[in-house]
Scaffold this motif. Structure first.
Motif, PDB file in Angstrom:
ATOM      1  N   THR A  60      10.913  54.424 -25.071  1.00 39.89           N
ATOM      2  CA  THR A  60      10.877  55.828 -24.667  1.00 39.89           C
ATOM      3  C   THR A  60       9.485  56.369 -24.950  1.00 39.89           C
ATOM      4  N   ASN A  61       8.991  57.141 -24.063  1.00 38.14           N
ATOM      5  CA  ASN A  61       7.705  57.840 -24.191  1.00 38.14           C
ATOM      6  C   ASN A  61       6.490  56.940 -24.038  1.00 38.14           C
ATOM      7  N   GLU A  62       6.580  55.628 -24.385  1.00 40.39           N
ATOM      8  CA  GLU A  62       5.411  54.754 -24.311  1.00 40.39           C
ATOM      9  C   GLU A  62       5.855  53.299 -24.441  1.00 40.39           C
ATOM     10  N   PRO A  63       5.098  52.369 -23.854  1.00 42.57           N
ATOM     11  CA  PRO A  63       5.367  50.938 -24.091  1.00 42.57           C
ATOM     12  C   PRO A  63       4.865  50.542 -25.471  1.00 42.57           C
ATOM     13  N   LEU A  64       5.592  49.639 -26.133  1.00 38.70           N
ATOM     14  CA  LEU A  64       5.248  49.200 -27.478  1.00 38.70           C
ATOM     15  C   LEU A  64       5.408  47.691 -27.572  1.00 38.70           C
ATOM     16  N   ALA A  65       4.842  47.115 -28.620  1.00 43.49           N
ATOM     17  CA  ALA A  65       5.071  45.696 -28.884  1.00 43.49           C
ATOM     18  C   ALA A  65       6.480  45.466 -29.415  1.00 43.49           C
ATOM     19  N   LEU A  66       7.048  46.482 -30.108  1.00 42.89           N
ATOM     20  CA  LEU A  66       8.393  46.359 -30.659  1.00 42.89           C
ATOM     21  C   LEU A  66       8.975  47.742 -30.876  1.00 42.89           C
ATOM     22  N   LEU A  67      10.225  47.920 -30.456  1.00 41.37           N
ATOM     23  CA  LEU A  67      11.027  49.083 -30.821  1.00 41.37           C
ATOM     24  C   LEU A  67      12.414  48.538 -31.128  1.00 41.37           C
ATOM     25  N   ALA A  68      12.791  48.538 -32.401  1.00 41.14           N
ATOM     26  CA  ALA A  68      13.990  47.824 -32.825  1.00 41.14           C
ATOM     27  C   ALA A  68      14.878  48.689 -33.704  1.00 41.14           C
ATOM     28  N   GLN A  69      16.180  48.491 -33.552  1.00 45.47           N
ATOM     29  CA  GLN A  69      17.178  49.054 -34.453  1.00 45.47           C
ATOM     30  C   GLN A  69      17.443  48.034 -35.559  1.00 45.47           C
ATOM     31  N   MET A  70      17.391  48.487 -36.809  1.00 47.23           N
ATOM     32  CA  MET A  70      17.601  47.620 -37.954  1.00 47.23           C
ATOM     33  C   MET A  70      18.992  47.835 -38.542  1.00 47.23           C
ATOM     34  N   GLU A  71      19.453  46.855 -39.304  1.00 47.82           N
ATOM     35  CA  GLU A  71      20.737  46.973 -39.982  1.00 47.82           C
ATOM     36  C   GLU A  71      20.681  46.220 -41.308  1.00 47.82           C
ATOM     37  N   GLY A  72      21.616  46.540 -42.196  1.00 42.22           N
ATOM     38  CA  GLY A  72      21.728  45.817 -43.456  1.00 42.22           C
ATOM     39  C   GLY A  72      20.704  46.192 -44.494  1.00 42.22           C
TER      40      GLY A  72
END
Length: 362
Positions: A268-280
């Motif tokens: 969203t808003n810009e391209p990135l090398a990583l956009l991740a949801q984390m858990e734990g």
């Protein structure tokens, strides 16, 4: 947790606290707090509105230039924030200069906090604005800056003097440095803790964000309190991130090495090398007793200091045992950012009185 606690340090600042009133009379006995040096605190206003301090939010000493104090003012959404840099802070010959980036309206808007990198002299800011473009969207997040005074707030031929900006966290309420150009942000729009790695900066005034790496942590029960910063600090000896959560009157801590990627998120808003949801991720409530609005935070060895914006107290804790060591009544009108200088003295900003104060060991 697998961390080993750092050894007990001596000489860290703490205070002899007057538990009943904000000041003890010299001829009255003082009730001392175990583990605190035996002295009566005094207060010295170092800079104020005459030096350009207006609604200050946070302060931090430059890690490589002795006595150089940076103070960030909130500013307005139309103008953006500005910075007061105090050279030889607290000395008779101190000098203060006020600087504002030419594009602060976007890159440094309604700043809640600043954090220096210990590794390269860069620093980053977190903005409380919802949309840095002022067009009803969510295009905003932390910015990276150079502390080179020939670069910061100087013309670049581009979009101000910023080194980088990532636009994934509107209403960011706090920021803390981890390593190199990686910082942790209190995302008040989503009420999440977010790790930002700017990667290689794009140079003053440029706009390449493609190497940015963003990780979102959603399990912590945090809540933005509008207009009150949620300052944070990383204990680099243990890997705990300490988080002020004024919306829930508590201080949390999170193991920054815990958690794993649950999913990639759409850009969203810009391209990135990583956009991740984390858990734990591993987290816990560190302190939640007799706090009203914890906002400021600083760490010195194994002592954690928390400033309460409502009561104007600075509360000291042992980070190993979690024990409260004592409280200092500052008398501030609105106590926000706090800091410990290399000599072990506490400093704080008072937004109501437009001032920066040092706690002296009398």
């Amino acid at each position: 947790m697998l961390f080993t606690a750092p050894p007990k340090l001596t000489g860290t600042i703490a205070v002899a606290v007057c538990l009943i009133s904000s000041a003890c009379k010299p001829d009255e006995p003082e009730e001392q707090v175990v583990g605190f040096p035996d002295y009566t605190p005094g207060f010295t206003v170092v800079v104020d509105a005459d030096d350009g301090v207006q609604r200050p939010q946070d302060l931090e000493f430059h890690p490589d230039r002795a006595g150089e104090l940076w103070v960030v003012n909130r500013g307005t959404e139309n103008t953006g924030s500005d910075v007061v840099i105090v050279h030889d802070a607290g000395s008779p010959g101190q000098q203060a200069e006020q600087r504002q980036d030419g594009n602060a309206w976007h890159f440094m808007n309604l700043t809640t906090a600043l954090a220096f990198s210990d590794d390269n002299g860069n620093w980053a800011t977190s903005p409380e604005v919802t949309d840095a473009n002022h067009s009803g969207g969510t295009f905003t997040g932390p910015s990276l800056w150079s502390s080179d005074l020939d670069v910061f707030a100087q013309p670049s031929g581009g979009n101000g003097s910023h080194l980088d900006m990532l636009h994934q966290s509107p209403n960011s309420m706090g920021i803390a440095h981890e390593v190199d150009n990686a910082f942790w942000v209190f995302d008040g729009y989503s009420n999440e803790i977010v790790r930002y790695n700017f990667g290689d900066d794009h140079g003053p005034g440029n706009d390449d964000h493609a190497d940015g790496r963003v990780r979102r942590y959603s399990s912590l029960p945090i809540e933005r309190m509008p207009d009150i910063p949620s300052h944070m600090v990383v204990d680099k000896a243990t890997g705990w991130l300490y988080i002020c959560d004024p919306g829930n009157a508590q201080v949390l801590r999170m193991d920054i090495d815990s958690g794993s990627k649950a999913a990639d998120l759409p850009f969203t808003n810009e391209p990135l090398a990583l956009l991740a949801q984390m858990e734990g991720e591993v987290w816990e409530v560190f302190a939640d007793q007799e706090m009203v609005m914890p906002s400021g935070i600083a760490i010195d060895g194994q002592t954690l200091y928390v400033g309460d914006a409502e009561t104007a107290e600075i509360i000291a804790f042992d980070v190993v045992t979690g024990e409260e060591l004592g409280r200092l009544e500052t008398g501030a009108g609105k106590l926000l950012g706090i800091e410990v200088d290399p000599d072990g003295s506490l400093w704080f900003v008072d937004r109501r009185d437009n001032s920066v104060t040092r706690v002296d060991q009398n």
